[in-house]
Design an enzyme around this catalytic site. Structure first.
Site, PDB file in Angstrom:
ATOM      1  N   SER A 178      -2.702  50.597 -38.764  1.00 51.92           N
ATOM      2  CA  SER A 178      -4.021  51.188 -38.544  1.00 51.92           C
ATOM      3  C   SER A 178      -4.478  51.485 -39.953  1.00 51.92           C
ATOM      4  CB  SER A 178      -4.233  52.261 -37.389  1.00 51.92           C
ATOM      5  OG  SER A 178      -4.143  51.648 -36.337  1.00 51.92           O
ATOM      6  N   ASP A 179      -3.485  52.086 -40.781  1.00 52.83           N
ATOM      7  CA  ASP A 179      -3.581  52.677 -42.092  1.00 52.83           C
ATOM      8  C   ASP A 179      -4.019  51.381 -43.107  1.00 52.83           C
ATOM      9  OD1 ASP A 179      -3.240  55.629 -42.410  1.00 52.83           O
ATOM     10  OD2 ASP A 179      -1.422  55.009 -41.003  1.00 52.83           O
ATOM     11  N   PRO A 180      -3.409  50.352 -43.243  1.00 50.78           N
ATOM     12  CA  PRO A 180      -3.871  49.798 -44.110  1.00 50.78           C
ATOM     13  C   PRO A 180      -5.119  49.000 -43.865  1.00 50.78           C
ATOM     14  CG  PRO A 180      -1.885  48.836 -43.099  1.00 50.78           C
ATOM     15  CD  PRO A 180      -2.205  50.312 -42.764  1.00 50.78           C
TER      16      PRO A 180
END
Length: 390
Positions: A178-180
């Site tokens: 989810s971060d990138p």
């Protein structure tokens, strides 16, 4: 005048970005903008530095300027030390925001406002400012104040329910996916907002929710749900809901695997021909519906077939017949990958304390000369106030 040493070559040359972000999603957004030529100025201080500086891994003893985590996401930036807890630090940040094109932050909703750096304040001094705020759940809604990192978003988005073992136990992606996703979406949003600003003359405030960025990539799961099929059951054990064989199978050697996927009957028959088996002639495997119905038996046969074969040799043979197949490659082996080297994917920079540093490329169509001259991640606070934007 933009400092050429800060990566001012490329399509975003001349664009000034003030970066308040930390950890992964925000820094990946600003690294992407820096890779495209923007002048990115990262705001930190000794008292409140990017948390990734403290997480390692370190090449030797722990050092805030040599954390591998920080180095990976912060090339093509400069660093200025401003203590945002002080009136002087906040005033300096406001002045810089009045001179820049883009502000990026990924604090919890409300933090920038409490620091006197909310969009309303910054926009009043800079009508053309584009500001992007990245958070777990967005700045509105009942969950807006919930604390979240990638793992929590994978859980609450349902993504983790699609990544289960055969017994249903959930797992997570190895990299907190989810971060990138949120970081790249934020960079994309900035580019669109800058284009819109060129037309309207006005800036805007953008928000990126890690939850919504993740959900936006999960269309196949929603398609199954819309026809009353359980996505969790369909994807259980890494299966494909519509294709069989489609999985990862053991091959000869220690922890050696191959990923194979047959999308149609022709590929299935090609696989059987390469493997020298008559499975395509068997009634229980004759068509896609039959193979899905007898998936467990077919997967067992596939594993028995591949377990004594070399993954690379088998993948090459299948690829020659047009069957999607790839050996499982370790992260350590990627640096020596012939294909990635030929495409110039890796970016090598000279870091003042670490030396030669190989980082992942941006995957954007950047000229080789620009890729070869990207600045190294910054030493904390090495940009003096006089060397900032005039």
């Amino acid at each position: 005048m933009v400092d050429d040493s800060a990566g001012s070559r490329g399509p975003l040359a001349g664009v000034k970005v003030l970066d308040f972000s930390q950890a992964w999603a925000g820094p990946l957004c600003t690294r992407t903008l820096g890779d495209l030529g923007a002048d990115v100025l990262k705001v930190e201080s000794d008292a409140f530095m990017d948390v990734s500086r403290t997480l390692g891994p370190y090449p030797a003893s722990p050092d805030r300027d040599s954390s591998g985590y920080f180095l990976e996401w912060n090339r093509a930036k400069r660093s200025v030390s401003l203590d945002l807890r002080t009136d002087e630090g906040r005033a300096s940040a406001q002045r810089l925001a009045s001179l820049c094109d883009v502000v990026v932050e990924n604090f919890s909703p409300g933090v920038m406002e409490r620091l006197g750096l909310g969009y309303d304040v910054l926009h009043e001094a800079n009508q053309q400012l584009v500001m992007v705020s990245i958070s777990g759940f967005g700045r509105t809604g009942p969950a807006r104040e919930h604390v979240a990192f990638g793992q929590q978003i994978e859980a609450v988005s349902g993504l983790m329910s699609l990544m289960t073992y055969d017994d249903g136990r959930p797992t997570k992606t190895g990299i907190s996916w989810s971060d990138p996703l949120a970081g790249f979406l934020a960079a994309f949003s900035v580019l669109a907002a800058l284009e819109q600003r060129d037309r309207s003359g006005k800036g805007e405030w953008l928000e990126v929710s890690m939850l919504e960025a993740t959900l936006a990539t999960m269309g196949r799961a929603f398609a199954l749900m819309n026809v009353d099929r359980s996505p969790a059951d369909e994807f259980r054990g890494g299966r494909h809901p519509e294709l069989c064989p489609a999985g990862v199978y053991p091959t000869h050697g220690e922890d050696a695997w191959i990923a194979i996927e047959c999308r149609d009957q022709a590929e299935w028959e090609s696989l059987c021909r390469v493997a020298g088996v008559d499975w395509a002639d068997r009634s229980e495997f004759s068509g896609p519906t039959e193979r899905l119905r007898n998936r467990d038996e077919l997967d067992s046969l596939m594993a028995s077939l591949t377990t004594n074969l070399d993954a690379q040799v088998l993948a090459d043979e299948l690829q020659r017949e047009g069957v999607p197949a790839s050996p499982l490659v370790s992260i350590a082996d990627l640096l020596g990958d012939e294909h990635l080297a030929d495409r110039g994917f890796w970016v090598t920079v000279d870091h003042p304390t670490v030396g030669k540093l190989v980082t992942a490329g941006t995957a954007l169509p950047i000229a080789p000369a620009t890729r070869a001259s990207m600045p190294a991640p910054p030493i904390l606070g090495t940009t003096t106030f006089e060397a900032e934007w005039p």
